[in-house]
Design a protein around this motif. Structure first.
Motif, PDB file in Angstrom:
ATOM      1  N   ASP A 126       1.067  -1.264  -0.410  1.00 11.76           N
ATOM      2  CA  ASP A 126      -0.308   0.101  -0.067  1.00 11.76           C
ATOM      3  C   ASP A 126       1.543   1.735  -0.086  1.00 11.76           C
ATOM      4  OD1 ASP A 126      -2.462   1.216  -0.537  1.00 11.76           O
ATOM      5  OD2 ASP A 126      -2.405   1.335   1.898  1.00 11.76           O
ATOM      6  N   THR A 173      -1.831   4.773  -7.693  1.00 12.84           N
ATOM      7  CA  THR A 173      -3.445   4.103  -7.780  1.00 12.84           C
ATOM      8  C   THR A 173      -4.105   5.377  -7.619  1.00 12.84           C
ATOM      9  OG1 THR A 173      -3.130   3.147  -5.020  1.00 12.84           O
ATOM     10  CG2 THR A 173      -2.456   1.627  -7.820  1.00 12.84           C
ATOM     11  N   LYS A 198      -7.720   5.264  -6.143  1.00 11.61           N
ATOM     12  CA  LYS A 198      -9.009   4.259  -5.285  1.00 11.61           C
ATOM     13  C   LYS A 198     -10.529   5.022  -5.729  1.00 11.61           C
ATOM     14  CE  LYS A 198      -4.924   3.566  -2.534  1.00 11.61           C
ATOM     15  NZ  LYS A 198      -4.834   3.051  -0.914  1.00 11.61           N
ATOM     16  N   ASN A 199     -11.327   3.954  -5.464  1.00  9.79           N
ATOM     17  CA  ASN A 199     -13.039   3.727  -5.859  1.00  9.79           C
ATOM     18  C   ASN A 199     -13.341   4.278  -4.245  1.00  9.79           C
ATOM     19  OD1 ASN A 199     -12.681   1.386  -4.189  1.00  9.79           O
ATOM     20  ND2 ASN A 199     -12.810   0.208  -5.899  1.00  9.79           N
ATOM     21  N   GLN A 242     -12.193   2.724  -0.981  1.00 15.10           N
ATOM     22  CA  GLN A 242     -10.762   2.856  -1.462  1.00 15.10           C
ATOM     23  C   GLN A 242      -9.962   1.560  -1.543  1.00 15.10           C
ATOM     24  OE1 GLN A 242      -9.264   5.799   0.393  1.00 15.10           O
ATOM     25  NE2 GLN A 242     -11.041   6.129  -0.153  1.00 15.10           N
ATOM     26  N   LYS A 243     -10.261   1.078  -2.734  1.00 17.95           N
ATOM     27  CA  LYS A 243      -9.521  -0.204  -3.298  1.00 17.95           C
ATOM     28  C   LYS A 243      -8.676   0.289  -4.641  1.00 17.95           C
ATOM     29  CE  LYS A 243     -10.481  -3.669  -0.821  1.00 17.95           C
ATOM     30  NZ  LYS A 243      -9.794  -3.923   0.852  1.00 17.95           N
TER      31      LYS A 243
END
Length: 509
Positions: free
Chosen positions: A160, A186, A188-189, A192-193
């Protein structure tokens, strides 16, 4: 609308927005007080006082001007030009600049949702080809690079981390190799992925190729293209650490070419270099991919074999040595000239014959010189006996140099007797050496060593001077028998090669 015309009296206007209500008579629309704000890109405000008007409900005349304005912002033509220039510059950067921006949607299949147009300049593929999933990882990466990139990205997601950064090797559309510096993060959606990967890459091919050229000059032999001594040492250190961690063995094999100097002297150094190149190519062809071969200077090479099991280690090494002996002993055609070369080989094994880089190289070198003494063998493993012999030989060399410098020798005279009369008719001078540390050293040992160290000429001159002085001493004291003819001395062939030998002897006499 005709009510907008008075705006021009306040300055150049780019646009407006309204907030509030309109007043309408059914045929025409009118703006109420404080319902409109005029904006420009410069965000400069005008503060002029505006005339006040009565509400249209109390004024039967249709108003043709604005009742009020919240702000008046002026825009100059030069500011519009600057803004459009910025847009054009952004477009140029996206199409021709060195930085490629991208966005990839993460899912079961990696999908490109945006990539800047200059990707075509970088890799030959157009943005549309990426967006339509016409470019696969297999088209861009070899298996090893793709696997390394995939694992690095998985670690990044697992940790992460904030950003992902890596230098990668890429295969461009037309087959040429590119090196890229990749920097991404990244997106995130709501859960929070990680949902997407956004970032940029820069072409660093020129920098990487320059570094490779510098590294090649620093760590590779310019004649054969093989690694040099510096790279050999660092590689051997790594192999030793790996063997230690895995409980394995590591073999260091030292070999050189017998009578290589004859090729150089006969055909020239250019032919010698070609021979070295041919030998390097032949040896590489019979080695395993994981084996490491280096040229450390002259006609000397070192082979490293790592990850060897203790069971059958000598069998594995013998198999490699036999392949090398076979291909090196085959004739070489150097520009129409045939050369026959042989080699002497010695091997030392980490975990058995030494623990450090220097010890292993030195012990393999000792084994190679032992093999050189026996032309029928060509190869030997290192043993402790070799070390003791080498150390003794080195001690003897140092002692002999000191003895020659300090004249620590003495002469014995062996009489020559006439077998008929039984009288002494001459003598032979015999040199002897009694070292204070090593004791009595036989001439069989120190005379060949003196020739090897090129000390024999100096030693022979001392012998002649001593004998001449002894003859003069005996003659002056009338101690030589009347039938005494001469004192014989032994002369080395190296002394006869001295062009001043005769004149030196005459001067002594």
């Amino acid at each position: 609308v005709k009510e907008f015309a008075p705006l021009q009296s306040f300055g150049n206007v780019s646009g407006f927005f309204t907030f509030g209500a309109f007043y309408s008579t059914g045929e025409s629309a009118y703006l109420l007080n404080n319902t409109m704000t005029l904006l420009s890109l410069s965000e400069k405000t005008g503060n002029e006082a505006l005339p006040r008007y009565t509400h249209p409900e109390t004024d039967t005349k249709r108003f043709s001007t604005f009742k009020a304005l919240s702000h008046l912002l002026t825009v100059k033509e030069s500011e519009f030009s600057t803004y459009h220039g910025y847009l054009e510059e952004r477009e140029r950067l996206l199409c021709k600049g060195p930085v490629v921006n991208f966005k990839f949607e993460l899912g079961e299949v990696l999908r490109c949702s945006y990539i800047s147009p200059n990707i075509r300049k970088m890799l030959g593929y157009g943005a549309k080809e990426f967006l339509c999933n016409e470019v696969s990882p297999q088209m861009l990466f070899d298996d090893e690079t793709w696997e390394a990139l995939r694992k690095a990205f998985e670690r990044y997601l697992a940790d992460d981390a904030l950003t992902f950064e890596k230098e990668i090797r890429v295969r461009a559309k037309f087959g040429d190799t590119k090196y890229l510096h990749l920097f991404a993060a990244t997106e995130k959606n709501r859960a929070q992925k990680p949902a997407a990967l956004i970032g940029y890459c820069i072409d660093i091919t020129q920098r990487v190729e320059s570094q490779q050229k510098i590294q090649k000059l620093a760590f590779y032999d310019h004649v054969t293209g093989l690694p040099n001594r510096e790279l050999l040492k660092s590689t051997l250190a790594t192999k030793i650490e790996e063997a230690k961690a895995e409980g394995k063995l590591c073999a260091v094999t030292f070999f050189d070419l017998d009578k290589f100097k004859d090729v150089n002297d006969t055909y020239g150094h250019a032919a010698g270099d070609k021979l070295l190149q041919m030998i390097a190519n032949r040896v590489r062809a019979v080695l395993k991919k994981e084996d490491f071969i280096a040229r450390i200077g002259g006609d000397e090479f070192i082979l490293i074999q790592g990850g060897l099991s203790r069971n059958g280690v000598q069998t594995t090494i013998y198999a490699t040595i036999n392949r090398i002996l076979t291909i090196v002993h085959e004739p070489f055609n150097i520009d129409g000239k045939i050369a026959h070369i042989s080699t002497s080989i010695g091997t030392a094994i980490y975990g058995i014959d030494g623990e450090s880089v220097d010890d292993l190289i030195r012990h393999a070198d000792m084994a190679m010189y032992e093999a050189k003494k026996d032309p029928d063998v060509h190869f030997k493993f290192y043993s402790q006996r070799m070390r003791f012999q080498r150390e003794s030989h080195l001690a003897l060399q140092n002692a002999l140099k000191d003895a020659v410098r300090e004249k620590r020798f003495h002469l014995l005279y062996q009489p020559q007797v006439d077998i008929h009369s039984g009288k002494i008719v001459g003598a032979e001078a015999l040199m002897r050496w009694n070292d204070p540390v090593l004791g009595e050293i036989s001439p069989v040992t120190f005379i060949p060593l003196a020739e090897e160290l090129h000390l024999i000429v100096e030693l022979g001159e001392w012998l002649l001077e001593e004998v001449c002085q002894k003859i003069a001493y005996l003659q002056n004291r009338s101690k030589l028998p009347g039938n005494f003819r001469s004192i014989a001395v032994n002369i080395s062939p190296l002394q006869f090669a001295d062009p001043y030998f005769v004149s030196k002897v005459e001067k002594m006499l």
